[in-house]
Design an enzyme around this catalytic site. Structure first.
Site, PDB file in Angstrom:
ATOM      1  N   ASP A  23      -8.039   2.418   1.464  1.00  0.00           N
ATOM      2  CA  ASP A  23      -8.864   2.476   0.246  1.00  0.00           C
ATOM      3  C   ASP A  23      -8.043   2.717  -1.015  1.00  0.00           C
ATOM      4  O   ASP A  23      -8.534   3.313  -1.987  1.00  0.00           O
ATOM      5  CB  ASP A  23      -9.948   3.568   0.371  1.00  0.00           C
ATOM      6  CG  ASP A  23     -10.875   3.318   1.540  1.00  0.00           C
ATOM      7  OD1 ASP A  23     -11.074   2.140   1.893  1.00  0.00           O
ATOM      8  OD2 ASP A  23     -11.403   4.293   2.100  1.00  0.00           O
ATOM      9  N   LYS A  26      -6.439  -1.997  -2.552  1.00  0.00           N
ATOM     10  CA  LYS A  26      -5.733  -3.233  -2.175  1.00  0.00           C
ATOM     11  C   LYS A  26      -6.529  -4.469  -2.603  1.00  0.00           C
ATOM     12  O   LYS A  26      -5.956  -5.454  -3.067  1.00  0.00           O
ATOM     13  CB  LYS A  26      -5.514  -3.279  -0.654  1.00  0.00           C
ATOM     14  CG  LYS A  26      -4.665  -2.127  -0.125  1.00  0.00           C
ATOM     15  CD  LYS A  26      -4.595  -2.134   1.389  1.00  0.00           C
ATOM     16  CE  LYS A  26      -5.905  -1.839   2.081  1.00  0.00           C
ATOM     17  NZ  LYS A  26      -6.442  -0.476   1.876  1.00  0.00           N
ATOM     18  N   GLY A  50     -12.833  -2.315   4.013  1.00  0.00           N
ATOM     19  CA  GLY A  50     -13.818  -2.555   2.958  1.00  0.00           C
ATOM     20  C   GLY A  50     -13.022  -2.730   1.680  1.00  0.00           C
ATOM     21  O   GLY A  50     -12.511  -1.750   1.148  1.00  0.00           O
ATOM     22  N   HIS A  51     -12.835  -3.964   1.257  1.00  0.00           N
ATOM     23  CA  HIS A  51     -11.995  -4.251   0.085  1.00  0.00           C
ATOM     24  C   HIS A  51     -12.910  -4.675  -1.068  1.00  0.00           C
ATOM     25  O   HIS A  51     -13.595  -5.688  -0.974  1.00  0.00           O
ATOM     26  CB  HIS A  51     -10.969  -5.349   0.412  1.00  0.00           C
ATOM     27  CG  HIS A  51      -9.986  -4.919   1.476  1.00  0.00           C
ATOM     28  ND1 HIS A  51      -9.023  -5.752   1.979  1.00  0.00           N
ATOM     29  CD2 HIS A  51      -9.818  -3.733   2.110  1.00  0.00           C
ATOM     30  CE1 HIS A  51      -8.303  -5.088   2.883  1.00  0.00           C
ATOM     31  NE2 HIS A  51      -8.777  -3.873   2.988  1.00  0.00           N
ATOM     32  N   GLN A 231      -6.368  -1.192   5.765  1.00  0.00           N
ATOM     33  CA  GLN A 231      -6.058   0.232   6.034  1.00  0.00           C
ATOM     34  C   GLN A 231      -4.787   0.627   5.268  1.00  0.00           C
ATOM     35  O   GLN A 231      -4.507   0.040   4.253  1.00  0.00           O
ATOM     36  CB  GLN A 231      -5.931   0.490   7.536  1.00  0.00           C
ATOM     37  CG  GLN A 231      -7.235   0.398   8.317  1.00  0.00           C
ATOM     38  CD  GLN A 231      -7.678  -1.014   8.614  1.00  0.00           C
ATOM     39  OE1 GLN A 231      -6.942  -1.785   9.203  1.00  0.00           O
ATOM     40  NE2 GLN A 231      -8.884  -1.374   8.254  1.00  0.00           N
TER      41      GLN A 231
HETATM   42  P1  GDP Z   1      -9.215  -1.059  -0.567  1.00  0.00           P
HETATM   43  O1  GDP Z   1      -9.841  -0.821   0.758  1.00  0.00           O
HETATM   44  O2  GDP Z   1      -7.785  -0.623  -0.599  1.00  0.00           O
HETATM   45  O3  GDP Z   1      -9.387  -2.459  -1.065  1.00  0.00           O
HETATM   46  O4  GDP Z   1      -9.984  -0.111  -1.588  1.00  0.00           O
HETATM   47  P2  GDP Z   1     -11.590   0.102  -1.682  1.00  0.00           P
HETATM   48  O5  GDP Z   1     -12.196  -1.121  -2.259  1.00  0.00           O
HETATM   49  O6  GDP Z   1     -12.124   0.589  -0.387  1.00  0.00           O
HETATM   50  O7  GDP Z   1     -11.643   1.357  -2.652  1.00  0.00           O
HETATM   51  C1  GDP Z   1     -11.108   1.307  -3.908  1.00  0.00           C
HETATM   52  C2  GDP Z   1     -12.230   1.590  -4.925  1.00  0.00           C
HETATM   53  O8  GDP Z   1     -11.634   1.888  -6.166  1.00  0.00           O
HETATM   54  C3  GDP Z   1     -13.129   0.398  -5.165  1.00  0.00           C
HETATM   55  O9  GDP Z   1     -14.427   0.867  -5.435  1.00  0.00           O
HETATM   56  C4  GDP Z   1     -12.534  -0.257  -6.401  1.00  0.00           C
HETATM   57  O10 GDP Z   1     -13.485  -0.966  -7.158  1.00  0.00           O
HETATM   58  C5  GDP Z   1     -12.054   0.954  -7.157  1.00  0.00           C
HETATM   59  N1  GDP Z   1     -10.874   0.715  -7.985  1.00  0.00           N
HETATM   60  C6  GDP Z   1      -9.789  -0.064  -7.748  1.00  0.00           C
HETATM   61  N2  GDP Z   1      -8.887   0.076  -8.739  1.00  0.00           N
HETATM   62  C7  GDP Z   1      -9.420   0.944  -9.621  1.00  0.00           C
HETATM   63  C8  GDP Z   1      -8.951   1.527 -10.832  1.00  0.00           C
HETATM   64  O11 GDP Z   1      -7.845   1.276 -11.293  1.00  0.00           O
HETATM   65  N3  GDP Z   1      -9.783   2.429 -11.450  1.00  0.00           N
HETATM   66  C9  GDP Z   1     -11.003   2.756 -10.958  1.00  0.00           C
HETATM   67  N4  GDP Z   1     -11.732   3.637 -11.622  1.00  0.00           N
HETATM   68  N5  GDP Z   1     -11.465   2.232  -9.814  1.00  0.00           N
HETATM   69  C10 GDP Z   1     -10.682   1.358  -9.146  1.00  0.00           C
HETATM   70  P1  IMO Z   2      -9.420  -0.341   4.076  1.00  0.00           P
HETATM   71  O1  IMO Z   2      -8.827  -1.659   4.492  1.00  0.00           O
HETATM   72  C1  IMO Z   2      -9.939   3.894   4.966  1.00  0.00           C
HETATM   73  C2  IMO Z   2     -10.160   4.975   9.220  1.00  0.00           C
HETATM   74  C3  IMO Z   2     -11.456   5.482   9.777  1.00  0.00           C
HETATM   75  C4  IMO Z   2     -10.949   6.403  10.858  1.00  0.00           C
HETATM   76  C5  IMO Z   2      -9.738   5.654  11.392  1.00  0.00           C
HETATM   77  C6  IMO Z   2     -10.010   4.804  12.632  1.00  0.00           C
HETATM   78  O2  IMO Z   2     -10.704  -0.456   3.354  1.00  0.00           O
HETATM   79  O3  IMO Z   2      -8.407   0.487   3.385  1.00  0.00           O
HETATM   80  P2  IMO Z   2     -11.277   2.489  13.036  1.00  0.00           P
HETATM   81  O4  IMO Z   2     -12.698   2.081  12.757  1.00  0.00           O
HETATM   82  O5  IMO Z   2     -10.261   1.647  12.371  1.00  0.00           O
HETATM   83  O6  IMO Z   2     -11.008   2.648  14.508  1.00  0.00           O
HETATM   84  O7  IMO Z   2     -11.151   3.990  12.410  1.00  0.00           O
HETATM   85  O8  IMO Z   2      -9.312   4.806  10.340  1.00  0.00           O
HETATM   86  N1  IMO Z   2     -10.233   3.656   8.530  1.00  0.00           N
HETATM   87  C7  IMO Z   2     -10.136   3.496   7.214  1.00  0.00           C
HETATM   88  N2  IMO Z   2     -10.045   4.401   6.211  1.00  0.00           N
HETATM   89  N3  IMO Z   2      -9.896   2.563   4.698  1.00  0.00           N
HETATM   90  C8  IMO Z   2      -9.974   1.662   5.688  1.00  0.00           C
HETATM   91  O9  IMO Z   2      -9.813   0.338   5.480  1.00  0.00           O
HETATM   92  C9  IMO Z   2     -10.146   2.103   7.016  1.00  0.00           C
HETATM   93  N4  IMO Z   2     -10.268   1.476   8.205  1.00  0.00           N
HETATM   94  C10 IMO Z   2     -10.306   2.447   9.128  1.00  0.00           C
HETATM   95  O10 IMO Z   2     -12.205   6.173   8.803  1.00  0.00           O
HETATM   96  O11 IMO Z   2     -10.482   7.598  10.278  1.00  0.00           O
HETATM   97 MG    MG Z   3     -11.477   0.176   1.579  1.00  0.00          MG
END
Ligand code: GDP
Ligand code: IMO
Ligand code: MG
Length: 432
Positions: A23, A26, A50-51, A231
């Site tokens: 999270d 990416k 979840g991207h 991840q």
């Molecule tokens: P990922 O799994 O690495 O793609 O990240 P996620 O999408 O799960 O979580 C990142 C969250 O931060 C998302 O809700 C993005 O919209 C938000 N986000 C990404 N870059 C920024 C930033 O520079 N500032 C803020 N405030 N939010 C951001």
């Molecule tokens: P993105 O790509 C954050 C965590 C789960 C749990 C552990 C194992 O959005 O960054 P799993 O379902 O993979 O067997 O769970 O890994 N986890 C993540 N945490 N971002 C993710 O993906 C994750 N994918 C799995 O919460 O701790």
């Molecule tokens: Mg994510």
């Protein structure tokens, strides 16, 4: 159109990898860089990812589909290292089509990618239910699907394409799962699994491809390729906070294995870090905030899981982990995201070491008990208390924000090539 990527895309083939506990943002970084590449390929993980991508008034969370998909004409691939939830994948494609983004002819899935079946999800949930030390998985069947792969019981896209023999293979998988579920004293309804598995398989021939061959050809033709990780490094099954990890190699080395190219084809590796640290699911988080601060930053950063909606635990920037990630991934640059989330804080801390059993060390430990007992050694920097969301160049940032980034760069010994200051595509600084 002029290139926006600055120095992040060094060479033809770049990996984007998470350097904390997932999270990191990416999706946002891949979306920004995707404008300047021709092919985007996911290399591991499945629908546990979840991207999030924000473009215009669209806010889209992608689980299976690569984050470059919002750019028209870009080829989006899923490598052999990915585990594919067929229903989730086509559901996502249909949702995108409904929003007016039709990735139709430009999506490809490796024939070597393994399938996540409903019984893998049932096994995932039952194992968590039965476990004394729960991992806190996403419940998407990831662990059991990778176990089936390495246990040589898995089914791949190529198997689903061989429609004649696939029914028997799925039945064998269901039977294996039933026996295991009985041991776990779980009794989910697996009737209809075969029908469900095959229901959407007729859509697979249109997307099945040899991803390694496609990428190799693209590179030969002088095209640019981005390999998207899911991840993060601390969730890597080998290098992360084992056993509180996911079941795949998330690190940059897996980008070659998970797409079917050689490691020499990769030119650069961009590591994504949040300007602070978060973790969702169980396991140690050495730099965790106290309860009050945790609540403040969770609200400021909207830190709720994009896949499960669970609140993410928040903490200070951990330079021990980031330096370890730089080494394990061979980072050529860092993208720092969510700098704006820290805009209102009067002072900031960065962990530069861990005190473990009285000794200060700068190495990320292998033992989970050591990590649980690690007491961070902090240095404190002044905040900037000025909005950064409008910054589009380093010179637009307040001096204290630049100093914070400089400190990260010095501690991690890797240049900061991108800084994200908001959710939108335009809210980014790309250093030249
Ligand atoms: P990922 O799994 O690495 O793609 O990240 P996620 O999408 O799960 O979580 C990142 C969250 O931060 C998302 O809700 C993005 O919209 C938000 N986000 C990404 N870059 C920024 C930033 O520079 N500032 C803020 N405030 N939010 C951001
Ligand atoms: P993105 O790509 C954050 C965590 C789960 C749990 C552990 C194992 O959005 O960054 P799993 O379902 O993979 O067997 O769970 O890994 N986890 C993540 N945490 N971002 C993710 O993906 C994750 N994918 C799995 O919460 O701790
Ligand atoms: Mg994510």
């Amino acid at each position: 159109m002029a290139s926006v990527h600055g120095s992040a895309l060094d060479g033809s083939c770049t990996v984007v990898v998470g350097c904390q506990w997932g999270d990191e943002g990416k999706g946002k970084i891949v979306d920004v860089l995707a404008g300047d590449v021709d092919v985007i390929a996911r290399y591991q993980g499945g629908a546990n990812a979840g991207h999030t991508v924000h473009v215009g008034d669209q806010h889209i969370v992608l689980h299976q589909v690569p984050s470059g998909v919002l750019h028209p004409r870009k080829r989006c691939l899923l490598g052999n290292g990915v585990v594919l939830d067929v229903a989730q994948f086509f559901g996502e494609l249909d949702d995108l089509a409904e929003r007016g983004i039709d990735p139709g002819g430009r999506i490809g899935i490796s024939t070597r990618a393994h399938i996540v079946f409903p019984y893998h999800k049932a096994l995932d949930l039952a194992a968590e239910d039965a476990a004394r030390d729960k991992i806190g998985t996403t419940g998407r069947g990831i662990g059991p699907a990778y176990e089936a792969k390495t246990g040589r019981r898995g089914l791949r896209v190529a198997d689903l394409l061989e429609r004649g023999s696939v029914v028997d293979k799925v039945i064998r998988g269901v039977e294996w799962a039933r026996a295991r579920l009985r041991e776990l004293r779980a009794d989910p309804d697996l009737a209809g699994t075969v029908e469900e598995a095959l229901k959407l398989s007729h859509r697979l021939p249109a997307v099945a491809t040899d991803v390694g061959d496609e990428i190799a050809r693209a590179l030969k033709e002088g095209k640019r390729v981005l390999l998207e990780g899911a991840q993060g490094t601390a969730l890597d099954v080998d290098h992360g906070s084992y056993p509180y990890v996911t079941s795949s190699n998330t690190t940059a080395g897996a980008a070659a294995v998970g797409t079917g190219i050689g490691p020499t084809a990769i030119d650069s590796v961009v590591g994504v870090v949040k300007a602070y640290t978060t973790r969702v699911g169980n396991g140690p988080l050495p730099t965790a905030f106290d309860d009050e601060m945790d609540k403040v930053v969770r609200e400021l950063g909207a830190e709720f899981g994009a896949t499960t909606g669970r609140p993410r635990r928040c903490g200070w920037f951990d330079a021990v982990l980031a330096s370890y990630s730089a080494r394990v991934n061979g980072l050529t640059g860092i993208a720092v995201t969510k700098l704006d989330v820290l805009d209102t804080l009067p002072e900031l801390k960065i962990a530069t070491g861990y005190r473990i059993e009285g000794l200060v060390q700068s190495l990320f430990p292998a033992g989970v008990r050591e990590l649980e007992g690690a007491e961070p050694v902090y240095e404190t920097l002044p905040g900037w208390q000025t909005p950064t969301t409008g910054a589009r160049a380093m010179s637009d940032l307040p001096a204290n924000a630049r100093a914070y980034l400089q400190r990260i760069e010095d501690l991690v010994e890797t240049p900061v090539v991108m800084v994200s200051v908001g959710t939108r595509r335009s809210q980014v600084i790309c250093r030249q």
